[in-house]
Design a protein around this motif. Structure first.
Motif, mmCIF file in Angstrom:
data_model
loop_
_atom_site.group_PDB
_atom_site.id
_atom_site.type_symbol
_atom_site.label_atom_id
_atom_site.label_comp_id
_atom_site.label_asym_id
_atom_site.label_seq_id
_atom_site.Cartn_x
_atom_site.Cartn_y
_atom_site.Cartn_z
ATOM 1 N N THR A 1 -25.731 -9.873 43.144
ATOM 2 C CA THR A 1 -25.096 -8.622 42.731
ATOM 3 C C THR A 1 -23.642 -8.526 43.182
ATOM 4 O OG1 THR A 1 -25.957 -7.525 44.723
ATOM 5 C CG2 THR A 1 -27.279 -7.363 42.718
ATOM 6 N N GLU A 2 -23.154 -9.545 43.870
ATOM 7 C CA GLU A 2 -21.772 -9.529 44.352
ATOM 8 C C GLU A 2 -20.826 -9.970 43.238
ATOM 9 O OE1 GLU A 2 -19.015 -11.622 47.845
ATOM 10 O OE2 GLU A 2 -21.171 -11.989 47.738
ATOM 11 N N GLY A 3 -19.859 -9.103 42.882
ATOM 12 C CA GLY A 3 -18.888 -9.430 41.852
ATOM 13 C C GLY A 3 -19.435 -9.406 40.445
ATOM 14 N N GLY A 4 -20.568 -8.818 40.253
ATOM 15 C CA GLY A 4 -21.226 -8.777 38.945
ATOM 16 C C GLY A 4 -22.723 -8.861 39.135
ATOM 17 N N TYR A 5 -23.420 -9.220 38.086
ATOM 18 C CA TYR A 5 -24.865 -9.340 38.197
ATOM 19 C C TYR A 5 -25.341 -10.592 37.464
ATOM 20 C CZ TYR A 5 -29.838 -8.439 38.013
ATOM 21 O OH TYR A 5 -31.198 -8.568 38.151
ATOM 22 N N TRP A 6 -26.120 -11.416 38.198
ATOM 23 C CA TRP A 6 -26.748 -12.612 37.650
ATOM 24 C C TRP A 6 -28.207 -12.638 38.104
ATOM 25 C CZ3 TRP A 6 -21.962 -12.283 39.767
ATOM 26 C CH2 TRP A 6 -20.879 -12.682 38.966
ATOM 27 N N TRP A 7 -29.051 -13.226 37.292
ATOM 28 C CA TRP A 7 -30.467 -13.254 37.632
ATOM 29 C C TRP A 7 -31.109 -14.519 37.070
ATOM 30 C CZ3 TRP A 7 -33.886 -13.451 33.537
ATOM 31 C CH2 TRP A 7 -33.373 -13.072 32.278
ATOM 32 N N GLY A 8 -32.240 -14.881 37.657
ATOM 33 C CA GLY A 8 -33.020 -16.008 37.168
ATOM 34 C C GLY A 8 -34.482 -15.808 37.474
ATOM 35 N N VAL A 9 -35.349 -16.126 36.521
ATOM 36 C CA VAL A 9 -36.800 -16.020 36.677
ATOM 37 C C VAL A 9 -37.389 -17.423 36.603
ATOM 38 C CG1 VAL A 9 -38.929 -15.223 35.581
ATOM 39 C CG2 VAL A 9 -36.978 -13.681 35.801
ATOM 40 N N GLY A 10 -38.307 -17.724 37.511
ATOM 41 C CA GLY A 10 -38.980 -19.021 37.519
ATOM 42 C C GLY A 10 -40.487 -18.867 37.534
ATOM 43 N N ALA A 11 -41.188 -19.732 36.800
ATOM 44 C CA ALA A 11 -42.652 -19.712 36.768
ATOM 45 C C ALA A 11 -43.170 -21.141 36.884
ATOM 46 C CB ALA A 11 -43.152 -19.081 35.466
#
Length: 244
Positions: free
Chosen positions: A203-213
């Motif tokens: 969440t620092e400097g924007g927002y990035w995410w990743g989901v793993g299964a």
């Protein structure tokens, strides 16, 4: 509180009725919770409180889930005020729990020309249940490919998230959105029936995410971090992981 109290709570004004689960039933870890008011004609409800409490033989009870929310713009006969799935990741198989529900009526009293808010607590409804043991769950669902539930994440793209697990993909989506608990939350990927699920965020400097299964937790967590960090080249934090 004695579990038998649930049988004595009838449709008095502002008394909750736990319509599901059934009292003393054996339930899956993601069992359905459905709460209605006992009397629609004479009931003031400003807040709903409900909880799931683990009951131990040594008397050391532990609250594993608690939620309260403001209520209610309208009430309709037969329409539940609460309808959701229990948080399966917080419950253990083969364990005794009680589901509790309580309504709160907030009243403003005038003392010395100053308004004072008073919260009147209504009766507590109590339903005891036992979660299925691991071997019961295997027998109920059959082979490995069919006994794993669907799991999915909901995100608000600012750091808030919810994880849903249920036998059906539709219920998994609803649970994830419910736990995300923000108006702009949305489902971010198709439900998976892998054993393990993980979420990484930055969440620092924007927002990035990743989901793993994956079938193993380290692989699921590694995939979540990898997908997240691929977007910006920095470091993502693993914020949630779960294996069914």
């Amino acid at each position: 509180m004695a579990a038998s109290a649930s049988a004595q709570i009838g449709p008095n004004p502002c008394s909750p009725v736990i319509d599901a689960p059934a009292s003393d039933s054996t339930v899956p870890q993601d069992f359905r919770i459905r709460i209605l008011p006992g009397d629609f004609s004479n009931c003031r409800i400003d807040e709903i409180r409900y909880a799931i409490i683990e009951t131990a033989s040594d008397g050391q009870n532990r609250t594993v889930f608690f939620r309260k929310s403001d209520c209610c713009e309208f009430m309709q006969t037969g329409h539940p005020l609460v309808e959701r799935r229990a948080p399966a990741d917080k419950l253990k198989p083969g364990t005794n729990y009680v589901v509790q529900a309580q309504f709160v009526d907030r009243t403003v009293d005038l003392y010395g020309g100053i308004d004072h808010m008073r919260a009147e607590l209504g009766p507590i409804a109590v339903i005891p249940v036992t979660t299925e043991s691991s071997d019961m769950r295997t027998r109920r669902h059959g082979d490995e490919s069919t006994r794993l539930d669907a799991m999915v994440f909901a995100l608000d793209m600012a750091g808030r998230f919810g994880h849903g697990r249920a036998a059906s993909e539709a219920d998994a989506r609803r649970t994830a959105l419910d736990f995300c608990d923000a108006t702009n939350c949305r489902i971010v990927s198709e439900p998976t029936r892998n054993r393990c699920h993980a979420l990484a965020q930055r969440t620092e400097g924007g927002y990035w995410w990743g989901v793993g299964a994956d079938e193993r937790l380290p692989e699921a967590e590694g995939k979540a971090r990898g997908f997240c960090e691929r977007g910006h080249g920095g470091t993502c934090d693993l914020v949630y992981s779960y294996c069914q």
